[in-house]
Design a protein around this motif. Structure first.
Motif, PDB file in Angstrom:
ATOM      1  N   VAL A 168       0.838  -1.204   0.000  1.00 45.39           N
ATOM      2  CA  VAL A 168       0.000   0.000   0.000  1.00 45.39           C
ATOM      3  C   VAL A 168       0.871   1.250   0.000  1.00 45.39           C
ATOM      4  O   VAL A 168       0.584   2.227  -0.704  1.00 45.39           O
ATOM      5  CB  VAL A 168      -0.983  -0.011   1.189  1.00 45.39           C
ATOM      6  CG1 VAL A 168      -1.632   1.347   1.393  1.00 45.39           C
ATOM      7  CG2 VAL A 168      -2.044  -1.077   0.957  1.00 45.39           C
ATOM      8  N   ALA A 172       0.666   4.027  -2.788  1.00 43.45           N
ATOM      9  CA  ALA A 172       0.363   5.410  -2.388  1.00 43.45           C
ATOM     10  C   ALA A 172       1.413   6.368  -2.936  1.00 43.45           C
ATOM     11  O   ALA A 172       1.088   7.483  -3.368  1.00 43.45           O
ATOM     12  CB  ALA A 172       0.279   5.510  -0.873  1.00 43.45           C
ATOM     13  N   HIS A 181      -4.169  11.233   2.942  1.00 48.18           N
ATOM     14  CA  HIS A 181      -4.714  10.108   2.188  1.00 48.18           C
ATOM     15  C   HIS A 181      -3.766   8.903   2.210  1.00 48.18           C
ATOM     16  O   HIS A 181      -4.215   7.749   2.185  1.00 48.18           O
ATOM     17  CB  HIS A 181      -5.043  10.549   0.755  1.00 48.18           C
ATOM     18  CG  HIS A 181      -6.186  11.516   0.730  1.00 48.18           C
ATOM     19  ND1 HIS A 181      -6.013  12.874   0.655  1.00 48.18           N
ATOM     20  CD2 HIS A 181      -7.520  11.303   0.819  1.00 48.18           C
ATOM     21  CE1 HIS A 181      -7.182  13.466   0.688  1.00 48.18           C
ATOM     22  NE2 HIS A 181      -8.124  12.544   0.787  1.00 48.18           N
ATOM     23  N   TRP A 184      -4.529   7.278   5.439  1.00 53.05           N
ATOM     24  CA  TRP A 184      -5.815   6.587   5.333  1.00 53.05           C
ATOM     25  C   TRP A 184      -5.651   5.265   4.590  1.00 53.05           C
ATOM     26  O   TRP A 184      -6.247   4.254   4.973  1.00 53.05           O
ATOM     27  CB  TRP A 184      -6.840   7.454   4.608  1.00 53.05           C
ATOM     28  CG  TRP A 184      -7.374   8.605   5.408  1.00 53.05           C
ATOM     29  CD1 TRP A 184      -7.059   8.965   6.691  1.00 53.05           C
ATOM     30  CD2 TRP A 184      -8.338   9.555   4.964  1.00 53.05           C
ATOM     31  NE1 TRP A 184      -7.747  10.087   7.066  1.00 53.05           N
ATOM     32  CE2 TRP A 184      -8.557  10.470   6.032  1.00 53.05           C
ATOM     33  CE3 TRP A 184      -9.040   9.731   3.786  1.00 53.05           C
ATOM     34  CZ2 TRP A 184      -9.442  11.537   5.944  1.00 53.05           C
ATOM     35  CZ3 TRP A 184      -9.933  10.795   3.695  1.00 53.05           C
ATOM     36  CH2 TRP A 184     -10.132  11.682   4.758  1.00 53.05           C
ATOM     37  N   ALA A 185      -4.868   5.277   3.527  1.00 57.41           N
ATOM     38  CA  ALA A 185      -4.624   4.038   2.779  1.00 57.41           C
ATOM     39  C   ALA A 185      -3.960   2.993   3.687  1.00 57.41           C
ATOM     40  O   ALA A 185      -4.341   1.819   3.679  1.00 57.41           O
ATOM     41  CB  ALA A 185      -3.759   4.317   1.550  1.00 57.41           C
TER      42      ALA A 185
END
Length: 189
Positions: A168, A172, A181, A184-185
């Motif tokens: 991730v 990202a 964000h 959040w990911a």
């Protein structure tokens, strides 16, 4: 007051977004290229093994049309999610991929397939792909430092349980998510 988990993820995201090829220790880039190439070789070595062929058939049956290549397949493409899954099975099949002593796991197994699939989908530059790979390995390692070696002593396999954070983190970075964000990911992972 934020809980410790949210603060940790925000700190990791902020750190990851400061990484550039220009600011990295110059010794990191040639090492990362070596590990990247080694992981690609492992992926190709496992590309036509039985487990990979099963995963490939699954992706062909259930995956969406896409731009991400199933390496070693003769050019079959699917969506990034399924390509990362199939390429991850191939990469880890022979268990020759790299090891990270901090996390007691194999960081390239989950990180490289995500980088290749998302990078191809975004038509990312080689420099962006390399930086995303390095970022994913760093995120994986940072998460590992927070929980290892107790994590492994309790029976967890770091490659699977922490690898998602590296994958991730790499995606990202390729998607150029801002700190909020990006965190959040990681939280969704």
């Amino acid at each position: 007051m934020k809980d410790q988990s949210a603060a940790l993820l925000e700190e990791i995201a902020s750190f990851a977004n400061t990484l550039t090829l220009d600011t990295l220790d110059p010794r990191v880039i040639p090492l990362a290229k070596t590990f990247f190439a080694d992981a690609c070789a492992c992926l190709l070595a496992g590309a036509n093994e039985p487990a990979t062929l099963i995963a490939r058939q699954y992706a062909q049956n259930w995956g969406a049309p896409g731009t991400s290549t199933l390496l070693g397949s003769g050019g079959i493409r699917t969506d990034a999610c399924h390509a990362a899954m199939v390429n991850g099975v191939a990469l880890t099949y022979h268990e020759y991929d790299d090891i990270n002593n901090t996390t007691i796991g194999h960081p390239s197994g989950p990180v490289l397939p995500a980088v290749l699939a998302v990078g191809e989908e975004l038509d990312a530059s080689g420099a962006d792909v390399l930086l995303a790979y390095i970022t994913g390995i760093e995120v994986y390692s940072l998460m590992g430092r927070a929980v290892s070696p107790e994590h492994n002593k309790q029976g967890w396999n770091s490659t699977g349980s922490l690898g998602i954070f590296g994958a991730v983190g790499a995606a990202a970075k390729l998607l150029k998510l801002d700190d909020k964000h990006f965190a959040w990911a990681l939280a969704m992972a």
